[in-house]
Enzyme design. Structure first.
Site, PDB file in Angstrom:
ATOM      1  N   GLU A 105     -31.537  13.663  53.353  1.00  0.00           N
ATOM      2  CA  GLU A 105     -30.280  13.822  54.509  1.00  0.00           C
ATOM      3  C   GLU A 105     -30.974  15.449  54.716  1.00  0.00           C
ATOM      4  O   GLU A 105     -30.270  16.826  55.806  1.00  0.00           O
ATOM      5  CB  GLU A 105     -29.309  14.502  53.538  1.00  0.00           C
ATOM      6  N   HIS A 107     -25.982  20.508  49.714  1.00  0.00           N
ATOM      7  CA  HIS A 107     -24.742  19.463  49.632  1.00  0.00           C
ATOM      8  C   HIS A 107     -24.651  18.943  48.969  1.00  0.00           C
ATOM      9  O   HIS A 107     -25.437  18.621  47.652  1.00  0.00           O
ATOM     10  CB  HIS A 107     -25.836  18.227  51.268  1.00  0.00           C
ATOM     11  N   HIS A 109     -21.678  15.658  46.150  1.00  0.00           N
ATOM     12  CA  HIS A 109     -20.788  14.814  46.559  1.00  0.00           C
ATOM     13  C   HIS A 109     -19.982  15.093  44.930  1.00  0.00           C
ATOM     14  O   HIS A 109     -19.137  13.702  43.875  1.00  0.00           O
ATOM     15  CB  HIS A 109     -21.357  13.123  46.013  1.00  0.00           C
ATOM     16  N   TYR A 128      -5.674  31.823  50.109  1.00  0.00           N
ATOM     17  CA  TYR A 128      -5.721  32.345  50.313  1.00  0.00           C
ATOM     18  C   TYR A 128      -7.708  31.877  50.564  1.00  0.00           C
ATOM     19  O   TYR A 128      -8.429  32.836  51.315  1.00  0.00           O
ATOM     20  CB  TYR A 128      -5.969  33.521  50.069  1.00  0.00           C
ATOM     21  N   HIS A 181     -17.784  10.195  52.205  1.00  0.00           N
ATOM     22  CA  HIS A 181     -19.633  10.644  51.782  1.00  0.00           C
ATOM     23  C   HIS A 181     -19.714  12.299  50.892  1.00  0.00           C
ATOM     24  O   HIS A 181     -19.656  11.886  49.343  1.00  0.00           O
ATOM     25  CB  HIS A 181     -20.047  10.216  53.305  1.00  0.00           C
ATOM     26  N   TYR A 221     -14.677  43.207  50.699  1.00  0.00           N
ATOM     27  CA  TYR A 221     -15.585  43.506  49.221  1.00  0.00           C
ATOM     28  C   TYR A 221     -17.022  42.740  49.300  1.00  0.00           C
ATOM     29  O   TYR A 221     -16.727  42.498  48.085  1.00  0.00           O
ATOM     30  CB  TYR A 221     -14.330  42.888  48.948  1.00  0.00           C
TER      31      TYR A 221
HETATM   32 ZN   LIG Z   1     -24.746  12.047  50.106  1.00  0.00          ZN
END
Ligand SMILES: [Zn+2]
Length: 216
Positions: free
Chosen positions: A76, A95, A97, A116, A157, A211
């Site tokens: 990726e 990234h 899953h 929030y 994905h 903060y």
């Molecule tokens: Zn992936």
């Protein structure tokens, strides 16, 4: 002074292993990267996270080209290169899953602003359309999904989470999974979430900045 690459590699491994332990990157899925002066550093393809060593973290230039002899980067890498090119405010990408967020992504559902803490992601989280993994099309979809946000779901994905530093991108990824779980609980109970207004979300974003929640 910029952090040396070796230290960033150790941080990438620490975040990757924490995601793995938390069940957010099953079966060697997911990837983690951090921007450096001449490109970015990213986890390699097909190495179990528990076995990762700093020497296996791959250095790519901004166009995504590895140094000669480098191990194969995550499949990726295009998504990461496209996000760094489009988002000068982003210095780290996670990234995953992670299962609950991915469940929503497989139904093409984003996460509306019902809590929030979604301000960590900058507001309501989109679900970007599906495209085949590793493609430029998916990279473009991810960049559009992230517009004005620190997270997007990727259809059928998973999740992209970004930040000014690795710990922030990691925190956003964890919060996306948490919010996805809350949303799925409401959906499975047949409840309709009450949404926060844009004005209140901006109020929370400003308070988080105060903060230091969104700072490195
Ligand atoms: Zn992936």
């Amino acid at each position: 002074m910029p952090m040396p690459h070796a230290q960033i590699c150790r941080e990438i491994i620490a975040v990757s292993q924490a995601l793995d332990t938390a069940g957010m990157v099953p079966n060697k899925s997911g990837n983690v990267s951090a921007r450096v002066a001449d490109g970015f550093l990213i986890t390699p393809a097909a190495v179990p996270y528990r076995d990762l060593t700093p020497g296996q973290i791959v250095a790519l230039n901004a166009a995504g080209q590895p140094a000669p002899g480098a191990v194969r980067p995550s499949s990726e890498w295009r998504m990461h290169a496209a996000i760094y090119a489009a988002r000068p405010d982003v210095s780290a990408i996670v990234h995953t899953h992670s299962p609950r967020a991915t469940a929503l992504a497989c139904a093409g559902r984003g996460i509306p602003p019902f809590h929030y803490m979604i301000a960590l992601a900058g507001g309501g989280i989109r679900c970007a359309p599906y495209a085949t993994f590793g493609t430029a099309e998916l990279a473009g979809n991810a960049v559009r999904g992230l517009e004005g946000r620190r997270a997007t779901l990727l259809g059928n994905h998973g999740v992209m989470a970004v930040g000014v530093a690795l710990h922030e991108a990691h925190a956003v990824a964890i919060e996306v999974e948490n919010l996805a779980g809350e949303y799925l609980s409401m959906l499975s109970a047949g409840l309709e979430p009450l949404l926060l207004s844009d004005g209140e979300l901006q109020n929370v974003v400003a308070r988080f900045a105060d903060y230091g929640r969104l700072k490195s």
